[in-house]
Design a protein around this motif. Structure first.
Motif, PDB file in Angstrom:
ATOM      1  N   ARG A 369       0.834  -1.197   0.000  1.00  0.00           N
ATOM      2  CA  ARG A 369       0.000   0.000   0.000  1.00  0.00           C
ATOM      3  C   ARG A 369       0.867   1.245   0.000  1.00  0.00           C
ATOM      4  O   ARG A 369       1.795   1.365   0.799  1.00  0.00           O
ATOM      5  N   ASN A 370       0.545   2.149  -0.898  1.00  0.00           N
ATOM      6  CA  ASN A 370       1.234   3.435  -0.948  1.00  0.00           C
ATOM      7  C   ASN A 370       0.202   4.527  -0.719  1.00  0.00           C
ATOM      8  O   ASN A 370      -0.798   4.611  -1.434  1.00  0.00           O
ATOM      9  N   PHE A 371       0.438   5.343   0.290  1.00  0.00           N
ATOM     10  CA  PHE A 371      -0.480   6.424   0.629  1.00  0.00           C
ATOM     11  C   PHE A 371       0.316   7.701   0.822  1.00  0.00           C
ATOM     12  O   PHE A 371       1.359   7.690   1.471  1.00  0.00           O
ATOM     13  N   TRP A 372      -0.145   8.806   0.217  1.00  0.00           N
ATOM     14  CA  TRP A 372       0.486  10.086   0.470  1.00  0.00           C
ATOM     15  C   TRP A 372      -0.570  11.180   0.483  1.00  0.00           C
ATOM     16  O   TRP A 372      -1.635  11.045  -0.118  1.00  0.00           O
ATOM     17  N   PHE A 373      -0.278  12.235   1.188  1.00  0.00           N
ATOM     18  CA  PHE A 373      -1.144  13.406   1.188  1.00  0.00           C
ATOM     19  C   PHE A 373      -0.271  14.650   1.292  1.00  0.00           C
ATOM     20  O   PHE A 373       0.834  14.622   1.844  1.00  0.00           O
ATOM     21  N   THR A 374      -0.768  15.743   0.742  1.00  0.00           N
ATOM     22  CA  THR A 374      -0.055  17.011   0.820  1.00  0.00           C
ATOM     23  C   THR A 374      -0.765  17.935   1.792  1.00  0.00           C
ATOM     24  O   THR A 374      -1.959  17.789   2.064  1.00  0.00           O
ATOM     25  N   SER A 375      -0.030  18.890   2.330  1.00  0.00           N
ATOM     26  CA  SER A 375      -0.573  19.890   3.247  1.00  0.00           C
ATOM     27  C   SER A 375      -0.091  21.270   2.814  1.00  0.00           C
ATOM     28  O   SER A 375       1.013  21.407   2.281  1.00  0.00           O
ATOM     29  N   PRO A 386       4.633  27.089  -1.172  1.00  0.00           N
ATOM     30  CA  PRO A 386       5.226  25.999  -0.394  1.00  0.00           C
ATOM     31  C   PRO A 386       4.184  25.188   0.368  1.00  0.00           C
ATOM     32  O   PRO A 386       3.129  25.676   0.744  1.00  0.00           O
ATOM     33  N   GLY A 387       4.539  23.942   0.590  1.00  0.00           N
ATOM     34  CA  GLY A 387       3.694  23.034   1.361  1.00  0.00           C
ATOM     35  C   GLY A 387       4.518  21.848   1.804  1.00  0.00           C
ATOM     36  O   GLY A 387       5.754  21.863   1.765  1.00  0.00           O
ATOM     37  N   THR A 388       3.866  20.797   2.217  1.00  0.00           N
ATOM     38  CA  THR A 388       4.547  19.574   2.647  1.00  0.00           C
ATOM     39  C   THR A 388       3.810  18.365   2.089  1.00  0.00           C
ATOM     40  O   THR A 388       2.643  18.450   1.689  1.00  0.00           O
ATOM     41  N   SER A 389       4.474  17.236   2.087  1.00  0.00           N
ATOM     42  CA  SER A 389       3.832  15.976   1.703  1.00  0.00           C
ATOM     43  C   SER A 389       4.311  14.880   2.636  1.00  0.00           C
ATOM     44  O   SER A 389       5.459  14.889   3.098  1.00  0.00           O
ATOM     45  N   ALA A 390       3.425  13.948   2.915  1.00  0.00           N
ATOM     46  CA  ALA A 390       3.740  12.800   3.769  1.00  0.00           C
ATOM     47  C   ALA A 390       3.472  11.528   2.985  1.00  0.00           C
ATOM     48  O   ALA A 390       2.411  11.371   2.375  1.00  0.00           O
ATOM     49  N   HIS A 391       4.438  10.630   2.997  1.00  0.00           N
ATOM     50  CA  HIS A 391       4.340   9.379   2.243  1.00  0.00           C
ATOM     51  C   HIS A 391       4.452   8.218   3.228  1.00  0.00           C
ATOM     52  O   HIS A 391       5.348   8.187   4.067  1.00  0.00           O
ATOM     53  N   ALA A 392       3.538   7.258   3.086  1.00  0.00           N
ATOM     54  CA  ALA A 392       3.513   6.145   4.033  1.00  0.00           C
ATOM     55  C   ALA A 392       3.371   4.816   3.294  1.00  0.00           C
ATOM     56  O   ALA A 392       2.331   4.155   3.372  1.00  0.00           O
ATOM     57  N   PRO A 393       4.404   4.376   2.557  1.00  0.00           N
ATOM     58  CA  PRO A 393       4.342   3.048   1.928  1.00  0.00           C
ATOM     59  C   PRO A 393       4.402   1.950   2.987  1.00  0.00           C
ATOM     60  O   PRO A 393       5.172   2.035   3.945  1.00  0.00           O
ATOM     61  N   GLN A 394       3.559   0.926   2.798  1.00  0.00           N
ATOM     62  CA  GLN A 394       3.435  -0.136   3.792  1.00  0.00           C
ATOM     63  C   GLN A 394       3.396  -1.497   3.114  1.00  0.00           C
ATOM     64  O   GLN A 394       3.033  -1.611   1.944  1.00  0.00           O
ATOM     65  N   GLN A 395       3.711  -2.502   3.895  1.00  0.00           N
ATOM     66  CA  GLN A 395       3.624  -3.879   3.421  1.00  0.00           C
ATOM     67  C   GLN A 395       3.079  -4.744   4.560  1.00  0.00           C
ATOM     68  O   GLN A 395       3.438  -4.564   5.716  1.00  0.00           O
ATOM     69  N   LEU A 396       2.195  -5.661   4.206  1.00  0.00           N
ATOM     70  CA  LEU A 396       1.643  -6.595   5.192  1.00  0.00           C
ATOM     71  C   LEU A 396       1.668  -7.992   4.588  1.00  0.00           C
ATOM     72  O   LEU A 396       1.095  -8.224   3.518  1.00  0.00           O
ATOM     73  N   VAL A 397       2.336  -8.914   5.275  1.00  0.00           N
ATOM     74  CA  VAL A 397       2.402 -10.310   4.854  1.00  0.00           C
ATOM     75  C   VAL A 397       1.745 -11.145   5.945  1.00  0.00           C
ATOM     76  O   VAL A 397       2.069 -11.009   7.131  1.00  0.00           O
ATOM     77  N   ASN A 398       0.823 -12.003   5.531  1.00  0.00           N
ATOM     78  CA  ASN A 398       0.053 -12.770   6.504  1.00  0.00           C
ATOM     79  C   ASN A 398      -0.079 -14.207   6.019  1.00  0.00           C
ATOM     80  O   ASN A 398      -0.521 -14.454   4.891  1.00  0.00           O
ATOM     81  N   GLY A 399       0.324 -15.161   6.859  1.00  0.00           N
ATOM     82  CA  GLY A 399       0.171 -16.575   6.555  1.00  0.00           C
ATOM     83  C   GLY A 399      -0.526 -17.290   7.695  1.00  0.00           C
ATOM     84  O   GLY A 399      -0.239 -17.022   8.872  1.00  0.00           O
ATOM     85  N   TRP A 434       2.765  23.139  -3.284  1.00  0.00           N
ATOM     86  CA  TRP A 434       1.898  22.188  -2.583  1.00  0.00           C
ATOM     87  C   TRP A 434       0.998  21.410  -3.533  1.00  0.00           C
ATOM     88  O   TRP A 434       0.481  20.338  -3.176  1.00  0.00           O
ATOM     89  N   GLN A 435       0.799  21.899  -4.760  1.00  0.00           N
ATOM     90  CA  GLN A 435      -0.031  21.207  -5.734  1.00  0.00           C
ATOM     91  C   GLN A 435       0.714  20.090  -6.456  1.00  0.00           C
ATOM     92  O   GLN A 435       0.098  19.301  -7.166  1.00  0.00           O
ATOM     93  N   ASP A 436       2.024  20.016  -6.275  1.00  0.00           N
ATOM     94  CA  ASP A 436       2.840  19.018  -6.973  1.00  0.00           C
ATOM     95  C   ASP A 436       3.668  18.243  -5.953  1.00  0.00           C
ATOM     96  O   ASP A 436       4.657  18.744  -5.428  1.00  0.00           O
ATOM     97  N   GLN A 437       3.266  17.001  -5.671  1.00  0.00           N
ATOM     98  CA  GLN A 437       3.966  16.228  -4.653  1.00  0.00           C
ATOM     99  C   GLN A 437       5.363  15.793  -5.102  1.00  0.00           C
ATOM    100  O   GLN A 437       6.145  15.268  -4.318  1.00  0.00           O
ATOM    101  N   HIS A 438       5.716  16.039  -6.364  1.00  0.00           N
ATOM    102  CA  HIS A 438       7.059  15.722  -6.843  1.00  0.00           C
ATOM    103  C   HIS A 438       8.030  16.898  -6.673  1.00  0.00           C
ATOM    104  O   HIS A 438       9.223  16.745  -6.953  1.00  0.00           O
ATOM    105  N   SER A 439       7.522  18.066  -6.223  1.00  0.00           N
ATOM    106  CA  SER A 439       8.391  19.249  -6.089  1.00  0.00           C
ATOM    107  C   SER A 439       9.084  19.265  -4.725  1.00  0.00           C
ATOM    108  O   SER A 439       9.073  20.269  -4.012  1.00  0.00           O
ATOM    109  N   ARG A 440       9.702  18.154  -4.359  1.00  0.00           N
ATOM    110  CA  ARG A 440      10.304  18.016  -3.041  1.00  0.00           C
ATOM    111  C   ARG A 440      11.595  18.827  -2.954  1.00  0.00           C
ATOM    112  O   ARG A 440      12.366  18.887  -3.901  1.00  0.00           O
ATOM    113  N   THR A 441      11.788  19.421  -1.802  1.00  0.00           N
ATOM    114  CA  THR A 441      13.010  20.191  -1.573  1.00  0.00           C
ATOM    115  C   THR A 441      13.849  19.556  -0.465  1.00  0.00           C
ATOM    116  O   THR A 441      15.008  19.208  -0.688  1.00  0.00           O
TER     117      THR A 441
END
Length: 756
Positions: A369-375, A386-399, A434-441
């Protein structure tokens, strides 16, 4: 007044739909479409093996495909809100933004919190490891066979997250060649369109396949408003004289001014899936598949209500509203940022019957799962900044492996193991736009965390006679979590920290088939736990002036739950009654401890500091009124849902648990008459609190949660076996109410379904 209107409307409908010849010879009123399911279907959630719903230990609420068909169900929450004891709101409902992390709430029997309810799709765990949430849009109604809801402690079979209860969604399996096309459009608030295509087929060699796709697009609606408080220094600059601001208050009664809104939040999502089934022989079966979700929530048309003397919009500066100076206005006040998520889920299930007395099941699932949001920030503009973005890639393995077998004639054992690994790699960035999450500084935060749980469980179904069956089970979970983080803004380094716990979750249940016809008595008691999320333990988060510290020393929450109830079927009238008394005692609840709180900054930390109790009664009734018409009703009364102790916030002690309504009531009619079918459903939810201190006593404002009555309807016309058309009217009485945000008014949904 609205209650009277609802009852009058329902009575009028019954009267109009009861022709004189209806009590003549019985006809098949469901010709040309699927027949309603019988009352006593087989379910699996309560015991991990197929049981008649009348035999299961403890309460189980079943929402079958016919009930889903008769309602306007765009997401699973639209039908789950009819389950007794379930309060659900936000992104789980089809009229709201599709998101896992946008405001979404669920409460079962007064226990609130999405991570405290385990959600399963067949054998797949849907809760993610970082937040304990998931996007309800992942489940589309056309693929749902039924939903089984088990309220109360269920960790004896399911481990962590099964704290308030379990919701298992069972998907449809192919039984014949079938192509289904569905399209619909919602008018009014908000306007949206959706469609789906499903293909299922069964081949002669034991192979079967199911493939589907669903999409939805919506213009959204203005659900986030902009407020500005009176400035503390009224002797400061006089500011620009403006009009358009509306004096109001927060839900806690603090005076404020409504100065604009953040525009629409349009959304779109796409879900695709493919599942394959292969029966080697009647005793050995295998299935597997993939499911992919892509979802975007955007922002559009922010609006300032402020106007200067020339009628021009005001979006920045110091303003004066009829002599009251407001806190400085900035464009960021009117901006709502974007979010995105995509997740890929895969699964593999194997089942082998060694004999009629023993079965082995193996399940494996994987989530990426990849989740991101900008502020936005104080210097943001409508066109960027200017703004910020938070990225929260996750992985879950279940057996998981489960082996069920008989010992003698009186014991049926279910044993098994489970291994689960969840990871989070959180990264927060500054953005030049803030409108472009790829404009990271710059990189502001880096956090890496992992949780591993190893589990073993055992359940014994013991026949104590012709009428009495006992279930005793227990589960051992060894949970460990570790992680590290670095906050580059404050130059705070948190070295790798590890936390672990061993949880034992027993449960005992009794089911007694009463000596009188149609009666069943049940009683059960058990223990549950809920481990803290990786976000709670290892990720500090910033929102404006608010800084929330993670706490790597958090330990699991625990609960002791018990219930007793009865179910009665009166064969003469086909009346079905159910009554259950329940109690949940909650310990080591994770709550927020305030460290600093001023007008310019707020700091808090998550701690295990609270205990609580919920107690109440669930009642339900099903009653045929004619061969083609059925009445149903349910009522949940939870008079006790309070915090007993809170060492981090003494003012919360004795207060009602947030998001726990005292009254939940649903009643309605379901009809199947020749080529026509439909439903009329009324629902009442009493007010809830959002704050632990219960200080949000102003309800008809932004941020407030007020009681409401809703009346929804749906009418279905089956043209032939291939074509079905429906029209739904939601919130018929156009109830205006707030559940933090103003909820949609009256709206209509037209839908067509073609089957080949």
């Amino acid at each position: 007044m609205k209650k009277t209107i609802c009852l009058a409307f329902a009575s009028k409908l019954v009267f109009l739909l009861l022709p004189n010849d209806l009590y003549a010879a019985h006809e098949d009123h469901t010709s040309g479409k699927e027949k309603p399911v019988v009352f006593n279907p087989m379910v699996i959630s309560a015991t991990l093996s197929e049981k008649s719903i009348e035999e299961v230990p403890g309460t189980l609420h079943l929402l079958d495909k016919e009930k889903i068909r008769l309602r306007n169900v765009r997401r699973a929450g639209d039908i789950l809100q009819e389950a007794p004891g379930v309060y659900i709101w936000g992104a789980s409902l089809g009229s709201h933004t599709s998101s896992a992390n946008r405001a979404s709430r669920i409460s079962i029997r007064g226990i609130s919190g999405g991570s405290r309810t385990l959600v399963l799709l067949d054998n797949q765990k849907m809760n993610d490891p970082a937040f304990g949430s998931f996007n309800w849009a992942t489940l589309f109604p056309e693929d749902i066979e039924r939903i089984e809801v088990i309220p109360g402690a269920a960790s004896a079979l399911y481990g962590g997250n099964a704290f308030a209860g379990v919701i298992r969604v069972v998907s449809k399996k192919p039984v014949e060649r079938e192509i289904s096309l569905t399209g619909g459009y919602q008018f009014n608030t908000p306007e949206s369109g959706y469609g789906s295509a499903v293909y299922r087929d069964v081949f002669d060699n034991g192979f079967a396949i199911s493939a589907g796709y669903r999409y939805e697009t919506s213009s959204g609606y203005r659900d986030i408003w902009s407020f500005s408080d009176p400035a503390r220094n009224q002797a400061g600059p006089k500011g620009t004289a403006v009009t358009g601001a509306t004096s109001t208050s927060t839900s806690r009664g603090t005076p404020t001014f409504l100065v604009g809104d953040r525009g629409n939040a349009p959304w779109n999502y796409h879900v695709g899936q493919i599942k394959a089934y292969y029966d080697f022989n009647p005793d050995t079966k295998i299935s597997g598949g993939l499911r992919y979700l892509f979802s975007d929530v955007e922002s559009a048309n922010p609006t300032s209500y402020l106007r200067d003397v020339n009628g021009n919009p005001v979006i920045s500066g110091t303003v004066n509203v009829a002599g009251t100076i407001l806190d400085r206005i900035t464009p960021s006040l009117f901006l709502n940022a974007n979010s995105h998520e995509d997740d890929l889920r895969s699964f593999l299930d194997v089942e082998h019957k060694f004999s009629n007395r023993s079965t082995l099941s193996l399940s494996f699932s994987h989530l990426l799962r990849n989740f991101w949001f900008t502020s936005v920030g104080p210097a943001s503009r409508f066109d960027g900044g200017p703004g910020t973005s938070a990225h929260a890639p996750q992985q879950l393995v279940n057996g998981q492996g489960t082996y069920s077998f008989h010992i003698g004639e009186n014991h049926f054992l279910t044993t098994g193991f489970q291994v689960e690994q969840g990871t989070l790699k959180r990264r927060d960035y500054s953005l030049s736009n803030w409108q472009d999450q790829h404009s990271r500084t710059t990189l502001n935060l880096q956090a890496d965390a992992e949780a591993i749980t190893t589990s073993f469980f055992l359940q014994d179904e013991i026949s104590l006679g012709d009428r009495l069956t006992a279930y005793f089970g227990t589960r051992l979970d060894w949970w460990t979590a570790e992680g590290k983080s670095r906050d580059f803004q404050s130059n705070t380094i948190k070295p790798n920290t590890k936390q672990s716990a061993v949880e034992i979750s027993p449960k005992l249940a009794l089911v007694y088939q009463a000596p009188w016809q149609g009666g069943v008595l049940r009683a059960s008691a058990g223990r549950a736990f809920r481990p803290p999320t990786l976000q709670d333990m290892f990720v500090d988060s910033r929102r404006g002036i608010n800084l929330s510290y993670a706490n790597a020393n958090l330990k699991p929450e625990t609960a002791l739950s018990w219930e007793m109830g009865m179910e009665q079927h009166l064969a003469a009238t086909d009346t079905r009654l159910k009554a259950t008394f329940f109690e949940n005692r909650l310990f080591d609840l994770i709550t927020t401890k305030n460290l600093v709180r001023t007008s310019t900054s707020s700091e808090s930390i998550a701690v295990n500091a609270a205990s609580g109790i919920t107690r109440g009664i669930e009642l339900s009734l099903g009653q045929p009124l004619a061969s083609w018409l059925r009445f149903h009703a349910s009522y949940t009364w939870t008079p006790t849902a309070k915090i007993l102790k809170n060492n981090a916030n003494l003012t919360a002690e004795g207060k009602r648990i947030p998001s726990s309504p005292k009254h939940l009531f649903t009643a309605g009619l379901e009809a199947n008459w020749h080529e026509w079918a439909g439903s009329l459903t009324g629902r009442h939810v009493s007010k809830v609190f959002d704050s632990a201190e219960n200080t949000d006593v102003i309800h008809h404002v932004y941020g407030g949660f007020q009681s409401f009555w809703l009346l929804d309807s749906k009418l279905i016309y089956t043209y032939n076996k291939m074509a079905e058309f429906s029209f739904a009217a939601n919130n018929l009485l156009n109830e205006e109410y707030f559940q933090s945000i103003p909820n949609p008014g009256r709206n209509y949904v037209a839908q067509a379904n073609l089957r080949f």
